[in-house]
Design a protein around this motif. Structure first.
Motif, PDB file in Angstrom:
ATOM      1  N   GLY A  83       0.806  -1.223   0.000  1.00 38.94           N
ATOM      2  CA  GLY A  83       0.000   0.000   0.000  1.00 38.94           C
ATOM      3  C   GLY A  83       0.830   1.260   0.000  1.00 38.94           C
ATOM      4  N   THR A  84       2.007   1.210  -0.635  1.00 34.91           N
ATOM      5  CA  THR A  84       2.905   2.369  -0.617  1.00 34.91           C
ATOM      6  C   THR A  84       3.223   2.881  -2.019  1.00 34.91           C
ATOM      7  OG1 THR A  84       4.809   0.858  -0.508  1.00 34.91           O
ATOM      8  CG2 THR A  84       3.965   1.723   1.577  1.00 34.91           C
ATOM      9  N   VAL A  85       2.319   2.653  -2.962  1.00 35.30           N
ATOM     10  CA  VAL A  85       2.507   3.199  -4.308  1.00 35.30           C
ATOM     11  C   VAL A  85       2.406   4.720  -4.232  1.00 35.30           C
ATOM     12  CG1 VAL A  85       1.599   3.298  -6.653  1.00 35.30           C
ATOM     13  CG2 VAL A  85       1.574   1.139  -5.391  1.00 35.30           C
ATOM     14  N   ARG A  86       3.360   5.400  -4.851  1.00 35.74           N
ATOM     15  CA  ARG A  86       3.415   6.855  -4.740  1.00 35.74           C
ATOM     16  C   ARG A  86       3.245   7.509  -6.104  1.00 35.74           C
ATOM     17  NH1 ARG A  86       8.683   8.474  -1.669  1.00 35.74           N
ATOM     18  NH2 ARG A  86       7.552  10.453  -1.606  1.00 35.74           N
ATOM     19  N   GLU A  87       2.651   8.696  -6.080  1.00 31.99           N
ATOM     20  CA  GLU A  87       2.515   9.486  -7.296  1.00 31.99           C
ATOM     21  C   GLU A  87       3.885  10.000  -7.727  1.00 31.99           C
ATOM     22  OE1 GLU A  87      -0.030   9.931  -9.097  1.00 31.99           O
ATOM     23  OE2 GLU A  87      -1.736   9.343  -7.840  1.00 31.99           O
ATOM     24  N   PHE A  88       4.120  10.009  -9.034  1.00 31.58           N
ATOM     25  CA  PHE A  88       5.377  10.566  -9.530  1.00 31.58           C
ATOM     26  C   PHE A  88       5.431  12.068  -9.275  1.00 31.58           C
ATOM     27  CE2 PHE A  88       8.065  12.418 -12.854  1.00 31.58           C
ATOM     28  CZ  PHE A  88       9.234  11.693 -12.650  1.00 31.58           C
ATOM     29  N   ASN A  89       4.287  12.731  -9.392  1.00 27.07           N
ATOM     30  CA  ASN A  89       4.189  14.168  -9.154  1.00 27.07           C
ATOM     31  C   ASN A  89       3.832  14.397  -7.687  1.00 27.07           C
ATOM     32  OD1 ASN A  89       3.604  16.887  -9.008  1.00 27.07           O
ATOM     33  ND2 ASN A  89       2.257  16.915 -10.804  1.00 27.07           N
ATOM     34  N   TRP A  90       4.742  14.933  -6.922  1.00 25.47           N
ATOM     35  CA  TRP A  90       4.528  15.076  -5.483  1.00 25.47           C
ATOM     36  C   TRP A  90       3.378  16.018  -5.146  1.00 25.47           C
ATOM     37  CZ3 TRP A  90       4.808  19.620  -2.712  1.00 25.47           C
ATOM     38  CH2 TRP A  90       5.351  20.721  -3.372  1.00 25.47           C
TER      39      TRP A  90
END
Length: 244
Positions: A83-90
């Motif tokens: 559950g730690t998928v992150r957006e490339f755009n912060w």
């Protein structure tokens, strides 16, 4: 450097305040030495722009991939499962924290990998801060306690300990699987010690829980997975060194 007369001044505050102090007390002084210039805070420290800049900073994608590869191979950990998928755009990234009046909780679905990460300083800390660093036996007792409490069987050890000390730590924890990141010759030559340390940090930041042996004991239960690569680990327990 030598001088016939030396006057010392202790300062902690913002740079603009330091300028005022220097103008008031150093008009006739020819030389000023800043022993710890980093103590002076810039005037925008801690404001919205400061934290936006911190959040915008990301580690090299190649280092992230090396860390992800290690997690997949040894720690049964992937961003999708943890559950730690992150957006490339912060700027559009959602917070992993859920704030309530009485607590800070992980957002639903954010768990972190099924392992404990441990930051264990050795080498220069053994003689520089001997009272703050636990013996390997004492460290193993505390690691065992936390692993049992969290019902985990794997621990990632981020340490500068030589291999023989790592093996000694393993001998005290035979019921668990201990791992450390050992870079290949190519990785070491390409990214140097600093890059390898970042890989360690990335792996630690994805753990279910992080244990940090430090001189200031505190417990900070926080959700896993950092909002920024440069912010402190979001879930950690810091333990004062104990000698046995």
């Amino acid at each position: 450097m030598s001088a016939e007369r030396v006057q010392c001044l202790s300062f902690h505050g913002r740079v603009s305040q330091l300028e005022t102090v220097l103008r008031q007390h150093c008009n006739t002084v020819r030389t000023v030495v800043f022993d710890h210039a980093e103590v002076a805070l810039h005037d925008t420290f801690g404001d919205r722009t400061y934290w936006n800049a911190r959040r915008s900073m990301r580690f090299n994608l190649a280092l992230h991939e090396l860390a992800a590869q290690f997690r997949r191979e040894y720690l049964n950990s992937t961003d999708e499962v943890d559950g730690t998928v992150r957006e490339f755009n912060w700027t559009i990234e959602k917070c992993f924290l859920s704030f309530t009046p009485s607590s800070i909780q992980p957002m639903e679905g954010t768990r972190g990998g099924p392992f404990l990460s441990v930051h264990l300083r050795r080498k220069d800390f053994l003689w520089g801060r001997p009272k703050d660093i636990p013996s390997l036996k004492s460290a193993s007792v505390q690691i065992d306690k936390l692993l049992r409490g969290l019902a985990l069987v794997k621990a990632f050890i981020a340490t500068d300990a030589p291999q023989e000390e790592f093996e000694e730590l393993q001998s005290y924890l035979p019921k668990y699987q201990l791992f450390r990141y050992t870079p290949s010759k190519t990785v070491k030559e390409t990214y140097k010690d600093g890059g390898v340390a970042i890989i360690d940090q990335i792996i630690c930041s994805h753990a279910r829980y992080c244990m940090n042996f430090n001189s200031r004991p505190r417990i900070e239960p926080r959700p896993p997975a950092q909002r920024s690569d440069t912010l402190p680990l979001d879930r950690q327990v810091t333990v004062k060194g104990q000698q046995s």
